[in-house]
Design an enzyme around this catalytic site. Structure first.
Site, short mmCIF file in Angstrom:
data_model
loop_
_atom_site.label_atom_id
_atom_site.label_comp_id
_atom_site.label_asym_id
_atom_site.label_seq_id
_atom_site.Cartn_x
_atom_site.Cartn_y
_atom_site.Cartn_z
N GLU A 25 0.85 -1.19 0.00
CA GLU A 25 0.00 0.00 0.00
C GLU A 25 0.88 1.24 0.00
O GLU A 25 2.04 1.20 0.44
CB GLU A 25 -0.88 -0.03 1.26
CG GLU A 25 -1.83 1.14 1.37
CD GLU A 25 -2.94 0.93 2.41
OE1 GLU A 25 -2.87 -0.05 3.18
OE2 GLU A 25 -3.87 1.75 2.44
N ASN A 172 -12.33 -1.44 -1.22
CA ASN A 172 -11.63 -2.04 -0.08
C ASN A 172 -12.31 -1.61 1.21
O ASN A 172 -12.62 -0.42 1.39
CB ASN A 172 -10.17 -1.57 -0.04
CG ASN A 172 -9.50 -1.91 1.29
OD1 ASN A 172 -9.17 -3.07 1.56
ND2 ASN A 172 -9.31 -0.92 2.15
N GLU A 173 -12.56 -2.55 2.08
CA GLU A 173 -13.16 -2.25 3.40
C GLU A 173 -14.26 -1.19 3.27
O GLU A 173 -14.25 -0.17 3.95
CB GLU A 173 -12.08 -1.83 4.41
CG GLU A 173 -11.10 -2.95 4.69
CD GLU A 173 -10.23 -2.79 5.94
OE1 GLU A 173 -10.23 -1.70 6.55
OE2 GLU A 173 -9.52 -3.75 6.29
N TYR A 239 -6.76 -9.34 11.28
CA TYR A 239 -5.42 -9.10 11.81
C TYR A 239 -5.29 -9.72 13.20
O TYR A 239 -6.25 -9.75 13.98
CB TYR A 239 -5.15 -7.59 11.93
CG TYR A 239 -4.87 -6.94 10.60
CD1 TYR A 239 -3.60 -6.99 10.03
CD2 TYR A 239 -5.88 -6.28 9.88
CE1 TYR A 239 -3.33 -6.40 8.81
CE2 TYR A 239 -5.61 -5.69 8.65
CZ TYR A 239 -4.34 -5.74 8.12
OH TYR A 239 -4.06 -5.16 6.90
N GLU A 296 -5.97 -9.41 3.48
CA GLU A 296 -5.19 -8.71 4.52
C GLU A 296 -5.17 -9.60 5.75
O GLU A 296 -6.23 -9.93 6.29
CB GLU A 296 -5.79 -7.34 4.85
CG GLU A 296 -5.59 -6.33 3.74
CD GLU A 296 -5.98 -4.90 4.11
OE1 GLU A 296 -5.88 -4.53 5.30
OE2 GLU A 296 -6.41 -4.18 3.19
N GLN A 345 2.15 -6.14 5.50
CA GLN A 345 2.36 -5.76 4.12
C GLN A 345 3.79 -6.11 3.73
O GLN A 345 4.62 -6.37 4.60
CB GLN A 345 2.09 -4.28 3.91
CG GLN A 345 0.65 -3.89 4.24
CD GLN A 345 0.31 -2.48 3.74
OE1 GLN A 345 1.08 -1.83 3.07
NE2 GLN A 345 -0.88 -2.02 4.13
O1 AHR Z 1 -3.00 -2.73 6.17
C1 AHR Z 1 -3.33 -1.55 6.81
C2 AHR Z 1 -4.80 -1.19 6.67
O2 AHR Z 1 -5.57 -2.14 7.34
C3 AHR Z 1 -5.38 -1.18 5.28
O3 AHR Z 1 -5.16 0.02 4.62
C4 AHR Z 1 -6.84 -1.37 5.54
O4 AHR Z 1 -7.48 -2.00 4.45
C5 AHR Z 1 -6.88 -2.17 6.81
O5 AHR Z 1 -7.75 -1.62 7.72
#
Ligand code: AHR
Length: 492
Positions: A25, A172-173, A239, A296, A345
């Protein structure tokens, strides 16, 4: 002796290479400094891409790269990133640190990076703040071969041939930073936007819709029911946050045994998420035509002390190696539905495989896991089980061992095994169905739970070879505490 059993081919099929995918990103030093330094940099580069980083990523066999975000994607206007660099628009990256984005890395540069890496590009287009026309024209710009306004513009910018683009993300999101939409609204908008993302010539798009945040099962249900037949893939973001508290996520390097096991326990939650979202997808897509794309995933800690909080720069320890090993085993084992996964990332941001400092570069423990697991790419999943028991502390208990296995095109069986115990090593006896002899080799990544590489000591955690013995029924070996292992068995 702990028993590991490797059976025959699983009905789940083949492990898509894209499960070993990555994400880059416009965030902190991922693109700028990490991957791209510009043609005039004193750092060795080809067309602006860092040679050291590209070489390491090729060795790891990176199959696919997602870009330009993340949250950045839904604020990205692709026309700002084409044409002469001196005239490209400068903008503020409002999501990530409020820094100036000069757009010197745009579509041409991304496609050049993918060319150098030999990987598939995965472009995530802007639905949150972009128009249908803008998305339609981006696809035309990248893939149309012939006379058209966007193909002409591309040629004026120095590229006559269209690029090949398979993976296209539509937003995205969008439940959050991508527009705070409700699922039924997103689903309708998705249907509209994707209509105008055309297949030109023999370029066939694989369209990925925005999927749920973690356990938002209502999102999956609604989007699948309204838009399932218009998509090829649905994303999932999850995450691993050790403390579960977003305002104090915990340090990347300083953690105790309790937080170590809390992190691993939270990692196993991925399996429950995949099972539950898959079950919902099965309702609308029993043939499993639509892939689940965990585009992600990874650990998210407090940033390294003294660094810009908006840059998400964090260190990477053996704990991260175990997190990567477990997640990748889980994805392998769900390869009938999980068709792609992109760790967040690639460089210098969150759970990176590479960290850079000026012209210096180091490989993190997570890099070595991807490098050891690369042999699973495109392999056929094998049924496998490992005898395990719970290890942990307080409320945080996990299985001591976790495995997956595939067989590649040459017939070599690849077993990857994670030992989650921070203190115990285990002698292992692996039984392979139908084994009548052969050869074996093993590689290993091990260390204290918070062991990591620094710019002063880049090889504190490094892959090594390990002993493995061929037996009458398979192989035997010892897996040390806190380690990730890859065993390759070539049958006679
Ligand atoms: O990876 C960091 C961020 O996490 C990304 O920009 C977003 O899609 C997610 O919330």
């Amino acid at each position: 002796m702990a028993k590991l059993h490797i059976g025959g081919p699983s009905r789940k099929g083949t492990v898509s290479p894209e499960i070993y995918g990555h994400f880059s990103e416009h965030l902190g030093r991922c693109i700028y400094g990490g991957l791209y330094v510009g043609e005039n940099s004193p750092i060795k580069n080809v067309n602006g891409m860092r040679c050291d980083v590209v070489e390491a990523l090729k060795k790891m066999r990176i199959p696919v790269l997602r870009w330009p975000g993340g949250c950045f994607a839904d604020e990205y206007h692709w026309k700002d990133g084409i044409g002469p660099k001196e005239t490209r628009k400068r903008m503020v990256n409002t999501h990530w640190g409020g820094v100036v984005e000069d757009n010197s890395f745009g579509t041409h540069e991304f496609m050049e990076l993918c060319r150098q890496l030999g990987c598939e590009p995965y472009v995530n287009a802007n639905m949150g703040s972009g128009t249908v026309q803008e998305m339609n024209e981006w696809v035309e710009y990248m893939t149309f071969d012939g006379v058209s306004p966007m193909a002409t513009l591309r040629e004026q910018n120095g590229r006559k041939e269209p690029w090949h683009l398979k993976y296209l993300g539509v937003g995205n999101e969008n439940w959050g930073c991508g527009g705070n939409m409700r699922p039924s609204y997103y689903a309708d908008e998705y249907r509209r936007y994707q209509t105008y993302c055309r297949n030109y010539g023999d370029n066939k798009l694989y369209k990925i819709a925005c999927g749920p945040n973690t356990d938002d099962y209502e999102w999956t249900d609604t989007v699948m029911s309204i838009a399932g037949k218009y998509m090829d893939g649905l994303s999932l973001h999850y995450y691993t946050v050790p403390t579960g508290n977003w305002s104090d996520k915990g340090s990347a390097t300083e953690f105790d045994r309790n937080l170590f096991y809390a992190t691993l326990k939270k990692t196993f939650y991925m399996e429950e998420l995949i099972r539950n979202h898959s079950r919902i997808m099965d309702k609308y897509d029993p043939e499993k035509r639509v892939g689940l794309h965990v585009d992600e995933w990874g650990t998210w800690y407090n940033v390294e002390p003294g660094t810009n909080p908006g840059f998400l720069y964090q260190q990477n320890t053996m704990r991260d190696a175990l997190v990567a090993g477990i997640n990748l085993n889980i994805f392998n084992k769900h390869c009938d539905r999980v068709k792609m996964a992109n760790i967040a990332q690639l460089v210098n941001v969150l759970q990176s495989v590479i960290l850079t400092d000026g012209d210096e570069m180091l490989l993190t423990p997570t890099y070595h896991v991807f490098e050891m697991y690369k042999h699973h790419q495109g392999g056929k999943l094998l049924d496998s089980t490992v005898e395990s028991f719970a290890v942990g502390e307080g409320e945080n208990w996990v299985p001591n061992l976790h495995e997956s296995a595939t067989v590649d095109a040459d017939g070599t069986v690849h077993i990857t095994l994670v030992n989650l115990s921070d203190t115990e090593s285990y002698p292992m006896d692996a039984v392979l169905d139908g084994f009548t002899g052969g050869t074996a080799e093993a590689e290993l990544l091990t260390g204290e739970m918070n062991a990591h590489n620094t710019f002063e000591n880049k090889t504190a955690v490094e892959k090594q070879t390990a002993d493995v013995r061929v037996t009458e029924t398979g192989v035997s070996f010892t897996i040390p505490a806190c380690s990730v292992m890859h065993i390759a068995v070539r049958k006679a």
